[in-house]
Motif scaffolding. Structure first.
Motif, PDB file in Angstrom:
ATOM      1  N   GLU A   1      -7.202  -9.388   2.176  1.00 22.28           N
ATOM      2  CA  GLU A   1      -7.170 -10.956   2.778  1.00 22.28           C
ATOM      3  C   GLU A   1      -8.432 -11.676   2.401  1.00 22.28           C
ATOM      4  O   GLU A   1      -8.203 -12.836   2.045  1.00 22.28           O
ATOM      5  N   ALA A   2      -9.694 -11.341   2.297  1.00 25.60           N
ATOM      6  CA  ALA A   2     -10.790 -11.988   2.160  1.00 25.60           C
ATOM      7  C   ALA A   2     -10.764 -12.128   0.536  1.00 25.60           C
ATOM      8  O   ALA A   2     -11.463 -13.030   0.076  1.00 25.60           O
ATOM      9  N   ALA A   3      -9.980 -11.217  -0.242  1.00 19.79           N
ATOM     10  CA  ALA A   3     -10.001 -11.483  -1.595  1.00 19.79           C
ATOM     11  C   ALA A   3      -8.737 -12.640  -1.845  1.00 19.79           C
ATOM     12  O   ALA A   3      -8.623 -12.740  -3.029  1.00 19.79           O
ATOM     13  N   GLY A   4      -8.314 -13.166  -0.859  1.00 21.74           N
ATOM     14  CA  GLY A   4      -7.033 -14.106  -1.139  1.00 21.74           C
ATOM     15  C   GLY A   4      -5.788 -13.313  -1.435  1.00 21.74           C
ATOM     16  O   GLY A   4      -5.016 -14.068  -2.025  1.00 21.74           O
ATOM     17  N   LEU A   5      -5.599 -12.098  -1.133  1.00 25.79           N
ATOM     18  CA  LEU A   5      -4.343 -11.289  -1.561  1.00 25.79           C
ATOM     19  C   LEU A   5      -3.815 -11.182  -0.470  1.00 25.79           C
ATOM     20  O   LEU A   5      -4.274 -10.898   1.118  1.00 25.79           O
ATOM     21  N   ILE A   6      -2.268 -11.198  -0.325  1.00 22.51           N
ATOM     22  CA  ILE A   6      -1.566 -10.981   0.857  1.00 22.51           C
ATOM     23  C   ILE A   6      -1.442  -9.457   0.731  1.00 22.51           C
ATOM     24  O   ILE A   6      -1.069  -8.666   0.050  1.00 22.51           O
ATOM     25  N   PHE A   7      -1.708  -8.882   2.076  1.00 21.89           N
ATOM     26  CA  PHE A   7      -1.479  -7.557   2.355  1.00 21.89           C
ATOM     27  C   PHE A   7       0.024  -7.281   3.021  1.00 21.89           C
ATOM     28  O   PHE A   7       0.297  -7.592   3.963  1.00 21.89           O
TER      29      PHE A   7
ATOM     30  N   PRO B   1       0.693  -0.967   0.236  1.00 17.07           N
ATOM     31  CA  PRO B   1       0.032   0.026   0.003  1.00 17.07           C
ATOM     32  C   PRO B   1       0.765   1.265  -0.029  1.00 17.07           C
ATOM     33  O   PRO B   1       0.230   2.270  -0.215  1.00 17.07           O
ATOM     34  N   GLY B   2       2.063   1.148   0.284  1.00 17.12           N
ATOM     35  CA  GLY B   2       2.942   2.425   0.360  1.00 17.12           C
ATOM     36  C   GLY B   2       2.391   3.069   1.693  1.00 17.12           C
ATOM     37  O   GLY B   2       2.260   2.583   2.538  1.00 17.12           O
ATOM     38  N   TYR B   3       2.582   4.508   1.418  1.00 19.46           N
ATOM     39  CA  TYR B   3       1.985   5.413   2.525  1.00 19.46           C
ATOM     40  C   TYR B   3       0.802   6.264   2.188  1.00 19.46           C
ATOM     41  O   TYR B   3       0.904   6.369   1.074  1.00 19.46           O
ATOM     42  N   GLY B   4       0.144   6.881   3.121  1.00 17.61           N
ATOM     43  CA  GLY B   4      -0.792   7.786   2.658  1.00 17.61           C
ATOM     44  C   GLY B   4      -2.194   6.826   2.179  1.00 17.61           C
ATOM     45  O   GLY B   4      -1.964   5.497   2.335  1.00 17.61           O
ATOM     46  N   PHE B   5      -2.948   7.214   1.323  1.00 15.40           N
ATOM     47  CA  PHE B   5      -4.021   6.625   0.733  1.00 15.40           C
ATOM     48  C   PHE B   5      -4.554   5.461   1.612  1.00 15.40           C
ATOM     49  O   PHE B   5      -5.146   5.830   2.916  1.00 15.40           O
ATOM     50  N   LEU B   6      -4.619   4.106   1.385  1.00 15.63           N
ATOM     51  CA  LEU B   6      -5.239   3.287   2.247  1.00 15.63           C
ATOM     52  C   LEU B   6      -4.154   2.609   3.062  1.00 15.63           C
ATOM     53  O   LEU B   6      -4.690   1.670   3.534  1.00 15.63           O
ATOM     54  N   SER B   7      -3.163   3.183   3.007  1.00 17.44           N
ATOM     55  CA  SER B   7      -2.210   2.143   3.750  1.00 17.44           C
ATOM     56  C   SER B   7      -2.350   1.906   5.330  1.00 17.44           C
ATOM     57  O   SER B   7      -2.062   0.933   5.768  1.00 17.44           O
ATOM     58  N   GLN B   8      -3.237   2.637   5.937  1.00 13.68           N
ATOM     59  CA  GLN B   8      -3.490   2.357   7.327  1.00 13.68           C
ATOM     60  C   GLN B   8      -5.039   2.165   7.451  1.00 13.68           C
ATOM     61  O   GLN B   8      -5.729   2.168   8.583  1.00 13.68           O
ATOM     62  N   SER B   9      -5.497   1.689   6.298  1.00  9.10           N
ATOM     63  CA  SER B   9      -7.065   1.214   6.430  1.00  9.10           C
ATOM     64  C   SER B   9      -7.109  -0.263   6.906  1.00  9.10           C
ATOM     65  O   SER B   9      -6.674  -1.035   6.133  1.00  9.10           O
ATOM     66  N   ALA B  10      -7.553  -0.580   8.162  1.00  9.48           N
ATOM     67  CA  ALA B  10      -7.756  -2.215   8.515  1.00  9.48           C
ATOM     68  C   ALA B  10      -8.778  -2.707   7.423  1.00  9.48           C
ATOM     69  O   ALA B  10      -8.584  -3.819   7.317  1.00  9.48           O
ATOM     70  N   GLU B  11      -9.686  -1.856   7.154  1.00  4.04           N
ATOM     71  CA  GLU B  11     -10.725  -2.464   6.478  1.00  4.04           C
ATOM     72  C   GLU B  11     -10.172  -2.799   4.747  1.00  4.04           C
ATOM     73  O   GLU B  11     -10.333  -3.882   4.385  1.00  4.04           O
TER      74      GLU B  11
END
Lengths: 156, 489
Positions: free
Chosen positions: B91-97, B75-85
């Motif tokens: 993860e629900a989509a089978g992707l490694i975060f 995710p880098g920083y900013g944008f969605l990088s700190q979004s737990a959702e």
């Protein structure tokens, strides 16, 4: 678009020079600045419309006036938005909105003329000071812009 | 593993470089405004993001990962990088975060939850009272923690609803004003009372965890800020002793272990007079200034994140060596109220030095977009000691040419050359308390501008600029973009 070397205080100085349609950018070791053309006499004539220009490149998110509207100094003219910050451009002087050169939603370039304000009809004879019409216009726009910078976001 | 980088600009470019080095296939995404942006050229594949929200559109990012066969998201920083959702949705989509677990983000990313977690780990927090309903509550809290105190909005940050109260007589008025401001800004007039720490340094610790163990990779001092935006960062901190350093690193690692922290993160502290330190907050992501730590440890933090995400081992914490200083080159004009300045990059020339690192998100012929933040590049210098790093960074900035948008280049040099910075007397209030007069353009530059303007537009610029410098014209009316004279703050 190149570097040139000039003599400056007895030392060689590397300058970068790029001419644009509006003026010229010059860079030197540790700084750079844009230089616009010197203004002609006409623009400084008393009674000429004051032009409010964009203090930065950005999107016009609100136009608060329409042609023909009488305004007094510091009335809100329009709001610009760039890099998550909002800037309020206000009237540089009392007068009547003569023309608006932009629309809501439009991207405007730094230095683009956005609004022209004609002196209020009754005020024309009274405008005797040779103060440049354009100088105060930009000064007001810039001053108005500064408080908007408070809205800067808190990234890391 | 195939990694989609859900970001843009210099940080996306920086992550792609490491992925290339590791031989990990990569996917770049771009918003409508970023078609043709430089970060796209460093990835193996490119996907356009639909919709108006661009890098904030979690569903579009996950769809792009699916469409390109990516198996992980950085995710880098900013944008969605700190979004737990967003982390949970990946993860629900089978992707490694490639970041912390959603649970760790919720625990440490929330200000109140993380403060509680820090207290439970025995980490000092700034003394204060949680919510004060009335000014009597606030007075009692202030008597307990000691004056002066800060009133802060419970519902949000950014300085809104914040008041410094020096003594009891001023409290009633400040309390009412702060309540009004907090109510207007956050629809929540509740206030917190906190002991006011001054002068304070902002010192943060880079942590790295694998979900079980965690290491602290050293600290960065980021006190030089303007409106909560960091300007210059360095490591090690010039203002703390060995005992404080050990306490900061131990506390940060202990908190990371308690949260079963995975991937990279930063624990931020305030260091007050006498070296007393207080927990501030945790940034559950890669930080803008992570290169400072990379330069003094030799560790690639993004590579470590990727290794950990693949189930690899946590690297040992190398002993820091030398000193690193980072300057943030921003598209903003410090002498006109820090107005941001988007536009075309007409000329760009970076210095190449063995001790300089440049993480840039623009290129010549490209542009600085008004839709995003004004960070153009980070210039980081390494030196055997602080003074060498300082001199190298200042020289590197002087050798940097960027024309087309106004930048804070001259301001950065001014700060680096100031006595305050040379002495390491960097506190959180220092930048805003100091006047930074605008440096003059050299007369030779003004003369060159005049000659270029006199030539017909479109003529090759600079052809005639190699003469002697003209007379100094410090009152030149040319300095504003529209030629009307430059304002002084």
């Amino acid at each position: 678009m190149s570097f040139v070397h000039v003599e400056h205080e007895g030392r060689r100085l590397r300058l970068a020079v790029v001419r644009t349609a509006r003026g010229v950018w010059v860079g030197w070791p540790g700084g750079a600045r844009f230089f616009g053309p010197e203004r002609g006499e006409a623009a400084a004539a008393p009674g000429a419309p004051a032009e409010v220009r964009a203090p930065m490149t950005g999107r016009v998110v609100k136009v608060a006036v329409e042609p023909g509207r009488a305004v007094v100094t510091d009335d809100l003219l329009l709001i610009l938005h760039a890099m998550k910050m909002e800037y309020r451009l206000t009237a540089p002087r009392d007068g009547v909105v003569e023309r608006i050169f932009c629309a809501e939603g439009e991207m405007v370039d730094l230095g683009a003329t956005l609004v022209a304000i004609a002196p209020a009809p009754a005020a024309v004879p009274a405008v005797a000071a040779p103060a440049t019409a354009a100088g105060p216009a930009t000064a007001a726009a810039t001053r108005a812009a500064v408080p908007g910078a408070e809205g800067g976001g808190g990234a890391a | 593993m195939k990694v989609l980088v859900a970001n843009r600009g210099e940080i996306a470019a920086r992550v792609f470089k490491t992925l290339r080095e590791m031989g990990v296939p990569s996917v770049a995404v771009h918003s409508a405004a970023d078609r043709g942006a430089p970060h796209l050229d460093l990835a193996d594949e490119v996907a356009a993001l639909g919709g108006a929200d661009g890098y904030l559109d979690g569903a579009a990012l996950i769809a792009a990962a699916r469409a390109t066969g990516a198996t992980a998201v950085h995710p880098g920083y900013g944008f969605l990088s700190q979004s737990a959702e967003f982390a949970a949705a990946c993860e629900a989509a089978g992707l490694i975060f490639i970041g912390p677990t959603p649970e760790a983000m919720r625990l440490l990313g929330d200000k109140r939850a993380s403060r509680r977690a820090a207290e439970e780990c025995g980490i000092p927090v700034i003394p204060g009272a949680n919510v004060c309903e009335t000014n009597d509550d606030a007075t009692r809290a202030a008597d307990r923690v000691g004056w002066p105190v800060l009133l802060k909005a419970a519902g949000g940050g950014g300085g809104k609803g914040m008041r410094l109260v020096e003594r009891e007589a001023d409290l009633d008025e400040a309390f009412a004003a702060a309540q009004r401001e907090a109510g207007a800004a956050f629809s929540d007039p509740r206030l917190l009372v906190e002991k006011y720490i001054a002068p304070a340094r902002h010192v943060e610790v880079q942590i790295l965890g694998d979900g079980r163990e965690a290491v602290a990779l050293g600290e960065r001092e980021c006190s030089l800020q303007r409106r909560y935006q960091k300007v210059i960062e360095e490591g090690p901190s010039p203002g703390i002793g060995a005992a404080t350093r050990r306490a900061l690193l131990d506390d940060a690692a202990r908190l990371a272990r308690r949260a079963a922290y995975r991937s990279a993160g930063t624990v931020e502290f305030l260091v007050g007079p006498g070296g007393a330190h207080y927990f501030l907050e945790v940034n559950t992501r890669l930080q803008v200034e992570h290169p400072v730590t990379e330069m003094i440890t030799g560790l690639d933090i993004v590579a470590a994140q990727v290794d950990i995400a693949r189930g690899g081992a946590l690297p040992d914490a190398p002993a820091p060596r030398g000193h690193a200083i980072e300057a943030r080159l921003n598209a903003e004009d410090p002498h006109r109220g820090f107005l941001p300045s988007a536009g075309p990059v007409l000329m760009l020339d970076w210095p190449a030095r063995p001790w300089l690192r440049i993480d840039a998100g623009v290129r010549e012929g490209g542009e600085v977009r008004p839709e995003y933040d004004p960070l153009i590049a980070k210039i980081i210098a390494w030196g055997g000691d602080r003074e060498q790093a300082r001199r190298r960074l200042a020289e590197g900035l002087r050798a940097t040419t960027l024309l087309g948008v106004a930048t804070n280049l001259a301001f950065l040099i001014q700060v680096l050359e100031s006595d305050m910075f040379r002495r390491g007397e960097t506190y959180t209030a220092t930048l805003e308390k100091t006047a930074w007069p605008e440096p003059e353009a050299p007369a030779a530059a003004i003369a060159a501008a005049r000659r270029a303007l006199a030539a017909p537009a479109g003529a090759a610029a600079g052809d005639d600029a190699a003469g002697a410098a003209g007379p100094s014209d410090r009152h030149s009316p040319w300095a504003m973009p529209d030629g009307t004279g430059r304002l002084r703050p």
